[in-house]
Design a protein around this motif. Structure first.
Motif, PDB file in Angstrom:
ATOM      1  N   HIS A  28      -2.889  -1.357  14.719  1.00 50.47           N
ATOM      2  CA  HIS A  28      -2.328  -1.442  13.370  1.00 50.47           C
ATOM      3  C   HIS A  28      -3.326  -0.864  12.368  1.00 50.47           C
ATOM      4  O   HIS A  28      -4.527  -0.877  12.617  1.00 50.47           O
ATOM      5  CB  HIS A  28      -2.008  -2.893  13.002  1.00 50.47           C
ATOM      6  CG  HIS A  28      -1.260  -3.621  14.073  1.00 50.47           C
ATOM      7  ND1 HIS A  28       0.022  -3.285  14.443  1.00 50.47           N
ATOM      8  CD2 HIS A  28      -1.621  -4.651  14.879  1.00 50.47           C
ATOM      9  CE1 HIS A  28       0.413  -4.087  15.418  1.00 50.47           C
ATOM     10  NE2 HIS A  28      -0.555  -4.918  15.708  1.00 50.47           N
ATOM     11  N   ALA A  39       1.412   0.653  14.893  1.00 49.69           N
ATOM     12  CA  ALA A  39       2.696  -0.040  14.755  1.00 49.69           C
ATOM     13  C   ALA A  39       2.866  -0.480  13.300  1.00 49.69           C
ATOM     14  O   ALA A  39       3.746  -0.011  12.600  1.00 49.69           O
ATOM     15  CB  ALA A  39       2.754  -1.229  15.695  1.00 49.69           C
ATOM     16  N   ASN A  40       1.985  -1.360  12.839  1.00 43.64           N
ATOM     17  CA  ASN A  40       2.068  -1.824  11.445  1.00 43.64           C
ATOM     18  C   ASN A  40       1.155  -0.988  10.564  1.00 43.64           C
ATOM     19  O   ASN A  40       0.061  -0.608  10.988  1.00 43.64           O
ATOM     20  CB  ASN A  40       1.625  -3.280  11.326  1.00 43.64           C
ATOM     21  CG  ASN A  40       2.463  -4.190  12.198  1.00 43.64           C
ATOM     22  OD1 ASN A  40       3.596  -3.856  12.542  1.00 43.64           O
ATOM     23  ND2 ASN A  40       1.918  -5.330  12.561  1.00 43.64           N
ATOM     24  N   VAL A  41       1.617  -0.733   9.360  1.00 47.10           N
ATOM     25  CA  VAL A  41       0.785  -0.035   8.378  1.00 47.10           C
ATOM     26  C   VAL A  41       0.798  -0.871   7.102  1.00 47.10           C
ATOM     27  O   VAL A  41       1.838  -1.026   6.470  1.00 47.10           O
ATOM     28  CB  VAL A  41       1.330   1.384   8.086  1.00 47.10           C
ATOM     29  CG1 VAL A  41       0.476   2.070   7.030  1.00 47.10           C
ATOM     30  CG2 VAL A  41       1.373   2.225   9.357  1.00 47.10           C
ATOM     31  N   ASN A  42      -0.351  -1.435   6.771  1.00 43.74           N
ATOM     32  CA  ASN A  42      -0.469  -2.237   5.547  1.00 43.74           C
ATOM     33  C   ASN A  42      -1.219  -1.439   4.497  1.00 43.74           C
ATOM     34  O   ASN A  42      -2.275  -0.878   4.791  1.00 43.74           O
ATOM     35  CB  ASN A  42      -1.249  -3.530   5.820  1.00 43.74           C
ATOM     36  CG  ASN A  42      -0.579  -4.363   6.895  1.00 43.74           C
ATOM     37  OD1 ASN A  42       0.619  -4.606   6.844  1.00 43.74           O
ATOM     38  ND2 ASN A  42      -1.345  -4.782   7.892  1.00 43.74           N
ATOM     39  N   VAL A  43      -0.671  -1.403   3.290  1.00 41.10           N
ATOM     40  CA  VAL A  43      -1.369  -0.743   2.186  1.00 41.10           C
ATOM     41  C   VAL A  43      -1.646  -1.814   1.135  1.00 41.10           C
ATOM     42  O   VAL A  43      -0.705  -2.406   0.589  1.00 41.10           O
ATOM     43  CB  VAL A  43      -0.517   0.393   1.573  1.00 41.10           C
ATOM     44  CG1 VAL A  43      -1.279   1.088   0.459  1.00 41.10           C
ATOM     45  CG2 VAL A  43      -0.115   1.400   2.644  1.00 41.10           C
ATOM     46  N   PHE A  44      -2.912  -2.060   0.854  1.00 40.14           N
ATOM     47  CA  PHE A  44      -3.294  -3.100  -0.101  1.00 40.14           C
ATOM     48  C   PHE A  44      -3.787  -2.441  -1.385  1.00 40.14           C
ATOM     49  O   PHE A  44      -4.732  -1.662  -1.360  1.00 40.14           O
ATOM     50  CB  PHE A  44      -4.394  -3.989   0.483  1.00 40.14           C
ATOM     51  CG  PHE A  44      -3.985  -4.659   1.769  1.00 40.14           C
ATOM     52  CD1 PHE A  44      -2.971  -5.603   1.792  1.00 40.14           C
ATOM     53  CD2 PHE A  44      -4.598  -4.327   2.968  1.00 40.14           C
ATOM     54  CE1 PHE A  44      -2.583  -6.215   2.974  1.00 40.14           C
ATOM     55  CE2 PHE A  44      -4.224  -4.931   4.153  1.00 40.14           C
ATOM     56  CZ  PHE A  44      -3.204  -5.875   4.166  1.00 40.14           C
ATOM     57  N   PHE A  45      -3.137  -2.822  -2.481  1.00 39.35           N
ATOM     58  CA  PHE A  45      -3.553  -2.240  -3.764  1.00 39.35           C
ATOM     59  C   PHE A  45      -4.605  -3.100  -4.459  1.00 39.35           C
ATOM     60  O   PHE A  45      -5.170  -2.675  -5.453  1.00 39.35           O
ATOM     61  CB  PHE A  45      -2.336  -2.066  -4.678  1.00 39.35           C
ATOM     62  CG  PHE A  45      -1.367  -1.040  -4.175  1.00 39.35           C
ATOM     63  CD1 PHE A  45      -1.667   0.307  -4.261  1.00 39.35           C
ATOM     64  CD2 PHE A  45      -0.161  -1.415  -3.605  1.00 39.35           C
ATOM     65  CE1 PHE A  45      -0.776   1.263  -3.789  1.00 39.35           C
ATOM     66  CE2 PHE A  45       0.727  -0.468  -3.131  1.00 39.35           C
ATOM     67  CZ  PHE A  45       0.418   0.877  -3.222  1.00 39.35           C
ATOM     68  N   ALA A  73      -3.560 -11.462   3.364  1.00 40.12           N
ATOM     69  CA  ALA A  73      -2.908 -10.969   4.578  1.00 40.12           C
ATOM     70  C   ALA A  73      -3.804 -11.067   5.804  1.00 40.12           C
ATOM     71  O   ALA A  73      -3.419 -10.614   6.881  1.00 40.12           O
ATOM     72  CB  ALA A  73      -2.487  -9.516   4.369  1.00 40.12           C
ATOM     73  N   SER A 102       1.495  -5.533  -5.193  1.00 37.56           N
ATOM     74  CA  SER A 102       0.103  -5.720  -4.761  1.00 37.56           C
ATOM     75  C   SER A 102      -0.144  -5.119  -3.392  1.00 37.56           C
ATOM     76  O   SER A 102      -1.256  -4.692  -3.084  1.00 37.56           O
ATOM     77  CB  SER A 102      -0.231  -7.206  -4.680  1.00 37.56           C
ATOM     78  OG  SER A 102      -0.246  -7.757  -5.946  1.00 37.56           O
ATOM     79  N   SER A 103       0.872  -5.163  -2.553  1.00 40.03           N
ATOM     80  CA  SER A 103       0.705  -4.566  -1.225  1.00 40.03           C
ATOM     81  C   SER A 103       2.066  -4.200  -0.674  1.00 40.03           C
ATOM     82  O   SER A 103       3.085  -4.788  -1.069  1.00 40.03           O
ATOM     83  CB  SER A 103       0.013  -5.540  -0.269  1.00 40.03           C
ATOM     84  OG  SER A 103       0.878  -6.600   0.063  1.00 40.03           O
ATOM     85  N   ILE A 104       2.053  -3.227   0.182  1.00 40.10           N
ATOM     86  CA  ILE A 104       3.293  -2.864   0.884  1.00 40.10           C
ATOM     87  C   ILE A 104       2.950  -2.804   2.367  1.00 40.10           C
ATOM     88  O   ILE A 104       1.940  -2.200   2.751  1.00 40.10           O
ATOM     89  CB  ILE A 104       3.902  -1.555   0.330  1.00 40.10           C
ATOM     90  CG1 ILE A 104       5.218  -1.248   1.031  1.00 40.10           C
ATOM     91  CG2 ILE A 104       2.972  -0.380   0.415  1.00 40.10           C
ATOM     92  CD1 ILE A 104       6.102  -0.293   0.271  1.00 40.10           C
ATOM     93  N   LEU A 107       4.359  -2.079   6.155  1.00 42.74           N
ATOM     94  CA  LEU A 107       5.379  -1.582   7.081  1.00 42.74           C
ATOM     95  C   LEU A 107       5.134  -2.289   8.410  1.00 42.74           C
ATOM     96  O   LEU A 107       4.122  -2.044   9.072  1.00 42.74           O
ATOM     97  CB  LEU A 107       5.255  -0.064   7.225  1.00 42.74           C
ATOM     98  CG  LEU A 107       6.086   0.592   8.314  1.00 42.74           C
ATOM     99  CD1 LEU A 107       7.570   0.373   8.071  1.00 42.74           C
ATOM    100  CD2 LEU A 107       5.803   2.085   8.386  1.00 42.74           C
TER     101      LEU A 107
END
Lengths: 373, 340
Positions: free
Chosen positions: A108, A136-142, A150, B100-102, B104
């Motif tokens: 991930h 598999a998972n793609v997390n984007v944290f701003f 998370a 804040s987050s996305i 998938l």
């Protein structure tokens, strides 16, 4: 007691609904079909109850993974515009992930956006990641708080202990190594399933029978290659009379001014894949499917090189050790368009036989047309 | 035994640790649609509910199970081609204010832990856990939550340009069409799609072309940007000097939504782009609005605008023709011109 009795009809109704698969059957449906629907509807992840149980079981399984596993979540940092270099680094980073010790668990990705998020355009990066099946998972944290919240499902305990020391900086240049291209894992990064259709149709409808050369031009931060089109078009035009069956297709974005210029017109010496509606991922497929490549060793260059397309691949500093003369692959430093075309001319002159045969057939047909006229 | 109990205790502590000050939006594509309008309306529901709950940030989870990547209504999307559809749609999820987050999430095991964590920590979320587990959603998505929010607060949150694209769009318009009145258009053309659907809602393209030509004669300071999929326009449109097509430049939905957000006016049929305009302060004219949608949107048939719309935001319940388009265009154009 009264409350229990009052709720009984509802409970019985729900029980009946569960047994019948929560689906009203038309009178024409026979019993075996009903039975099948019942099983399918209730057991193949269609039932509320099954889904609840599945979620609980999955959470326990994932938590076990969090406690025991390591190096399955890979972090990367982004703090500026997503440029052509960022995309290239993202490709090489995936290569690094594939080279990590093999694990039965899925990998991930966690992206941490730092700095001004208004500068980070994710569309091209996400296209790249959707084309790939490395993660598999793609997390984007701003923000940091989102990343912290998370951590239970985005990191394992071992990864959490190590902190961000393994995180990849996608804005920092990464090394291309010769042995990378001997590894078959590239098909996982540039998986063409789904995206290949439009690239294939484009080649057949726009350039039937032609020897297609994918052209990867330098581009600005937004991905437009406008300022480089003029010099490259001149270089292509100089080569065109000698090789009438060869078509050059630009893979990059083209801005509105360039589209209105003579180079952007229909009768230009070069064609524009993106003008024909191809997306970034489809343009990368085109780079892999074209007969040859010429241009920067960027994301498109890596896609073509990984598919062992013959051509001239330019990068700074020069990496002649990546060349493969037998396959017609030449790695050079950054060259002016004319110089690059001079190197490419030699490759074109010694094209492999099938393509040469195709071009001969094409030129024969052209001469027949001329004769008919 | 003691260590096992410790692990169980830690598990329970961890899954309860998600903060209630953050809102969770779940968009599970196994029952929600790969559709721009639905994605944007869902985000509006999330934005309204997050404000109601007093949340400081929103975490958006896109659940895509590669085995069941799409709802039954979109059975043409399968495990092989869902990345193509997701690639097209993904930028729409960056429009949510306060994002804040996305995430998938393609691993169903991770999805299970996320769900348990949200349930155990009682994190406010949309859709509710019950609704999510039932995998039911009514279509078209209703405006009930949005209208309720408006009735109470007197305003609705607005969708933003996709994160990372707002400034780009403003600069792009200034660079290429300075001092122009920029009109984004989206005449619906499902008949040109690979899988046509509800083609009776399509716009008459010849009427739109006539309208564009008339505007070119009368208002040379107007420039049109044609939004939508590459298949949605006919090639004759590229010959018109007062029209540009972002997709021809290799731009994506993210750029189109940002350009729409910065445009002077949006005109188009009731579709995904009109949904984007609906939830912004951009003046718009939405044509051929279906009577069927009136109850869903919480308006009367033939209502001139949504309850939360501003003065220059118009709903048109008729199939458009060039004259009708011109009438609405001129009404907005003249009102928005700076007074001399």
């Amino acid at each position: 007691m009264l409350e229990f009795i009052a709720r009984l009809p509802g409970r019985l109704g729900r029980l009946y609904g569960w047994f019948t698969g929560r689906r009203p059957f038309p009178p024409t449906v026979n019993s075996p079909r009903q039975l099948y629907a019942l099983i399918a509807h209730n057991m193949i992840r269609r039932s509320y109850f099954f889904r609840t149980l599945y979620a609980v079981a999955a959470s326990i399984f994932k938590y076990k993974e969090r406690i025991l596993a390591d190096r399955i979540n890979f972090g990367a940092r982004l703090h500026g515009p997503v440029t052509v270099d960022t995309l290239r680094n993202a490709v090489l980073w995936q290569r690094y992930v594939l080279n990590a010790p093999p694990s039965k668990l899925k990998a991930h990705a966690n992206f941490h956006i730092s700095g001004n998020a208004e500068q980070v355009q994710l569309d091209r990066l996400m296209s790249l990641l959707l084309m790939s099946d490395v993660f598999a998972n793609v997390n984007v944290f701003f923000d940091e708080q989102a990343a912290h919240d998370a951590h239970v499902f985005a990191l394992t305990v071992a990864e959490e202990r190590r902190g961000r020391e393994d995180e990849c900086d996608l804005d920092a240049s990464q090394q291309v190594r010769a042995e990378m291209f001997d590894n078959p894992g590239w098909t996982r990064i540039f998986s063409t399933t789904g995206f290949e259709r439009n690239a294939n149709n484009y080649l057949k409808t726009a350039h039937p029978g032609a020897f297609v050369v994918a052209l990867g031009l330098p581009e600005n931060d937004e991905g437009f290659c406008d300022e480089w089109i003029g010099p490259w078009e001149e270089a292509v035009r100089a080569l065109a009379p000698e090789f009438p069956d060869v078509t050059f297709v630009v893979l990059n974005r083209v801005g509105p001014i360039a589209l209105q210029s003579p180079a952007g017109s229909m009768r230009s010496a070069i064609a524009f894949a993106r003008k024909a509606g191809l997306t970034l991922a489809e343009a990368a497929c085109l780079a892999r499917k074209a007969d040859a490549f010429i241009g920067q060793m960027d994301m498109f260059g890596l896609a073509a090189r990984a598919a062992r397309r013959p051509g001239v691949y330019m990068m700074s500093p020069e990496r002649a050790d990546l060349s493969d003369p037998e396959a017609g692959i030449i790695h050079t430093g950054l060259l002016a368009p004319n110089e690059a075309m001079a190197q490419f001319r030699a490759l074109l002159a010694n094209r492999p036989a099938p393509a040469a045969a195709a071009s001969k057939a094409l030129s024969d047909s052209e001469s027949n047309k001329r004769l008919r006229r | 035994m003691g260590s096992r109990l410790g692990v169980i205790r830690q598990f329970l502590t961890d899954i309860r640790s998600a903060g209630r000050e953050r809102f969770a939006g779940l968009f599970d594509l196994s029952y929600l649609h790969y559709a721009l309008g639905d994605a944007l309306t869902a985000q509006m529901n999330i934005a309204c509910l997050a404000r109601e709950a007093g949340c400081t940030g929103i975490d958006l989870c896109l659940f895509v199970d590669p085995v069941y990547p799409a709802a039954q209504a979109q059975d043409f999307i399968n495990r092989y081609n869902y990345p193509v559809h997701l690639d097209n749609l993904f930028p729409a999820f960056l429009c949510l204010p306060g994002l804040s987050s996305i995430r998938l999430v393609r691993d169903s095991v991770t999805a299970g832990l996320i769900l348990c964590s949200l349930a155990a920590s009682r994190t406010p979320m949309w859709p509710s856990l019950h609704q999510h587990l039932r995998r039911r959603m009514t279509y078209p998505m209703s405006h009930d939550i949005i209208n309720r929010f408006y009735a109470r607060e007197g305003f609705v949150p607005q969708l933003a340009a996709p994160r990372g694209y707002g400034r780009w769009a403003r600069e792009f318009l200034l660079q290429h069409w300075p001092d122009r009145f920029v009109v984004c258009i989206n005449p619906r053309q499902s008949r040109l799609n690979a899988i046509p659907a509800a083609t009776y809602r399509d716009s008459p393209l010849n009427e739109w072309h006539a309208f564009i030509d008339t505007v070119a004669d009368r208002y040379p300071d107007v420039h049109f940007l044609m939004l939508g999929g590459f298949h949605e326009w006919e090639s004759v449109l590229t010959r018109r000097p007062n029209v540009s097509i972002p997709r021809v430049m290799g731009l994506t939905l993210a750029h189109e939504l940002a350009l729409l957000r910065s445009a002077d006016l949006f005109m188009g049929a009731s579709s995904g782009f009109s949904t984007m305009a609906t939830f912004t302060d951009v003046p718009y004219v939405i044509t051929n609005y279906e009577h069927l949608f009136a109850s869903v949107a919480g308006v009367e048939v033939n209502a001139p605008r949504y309850p939360f719309a501003t003065e220059h935001q118009h709903l048109v319940w008729l199939k458009e023709d060039a004259a009708l388009l011109m009438k609405y265009f001129e009404a907005v154009y003249h009102r928005l011109q700076p007074q001399e």
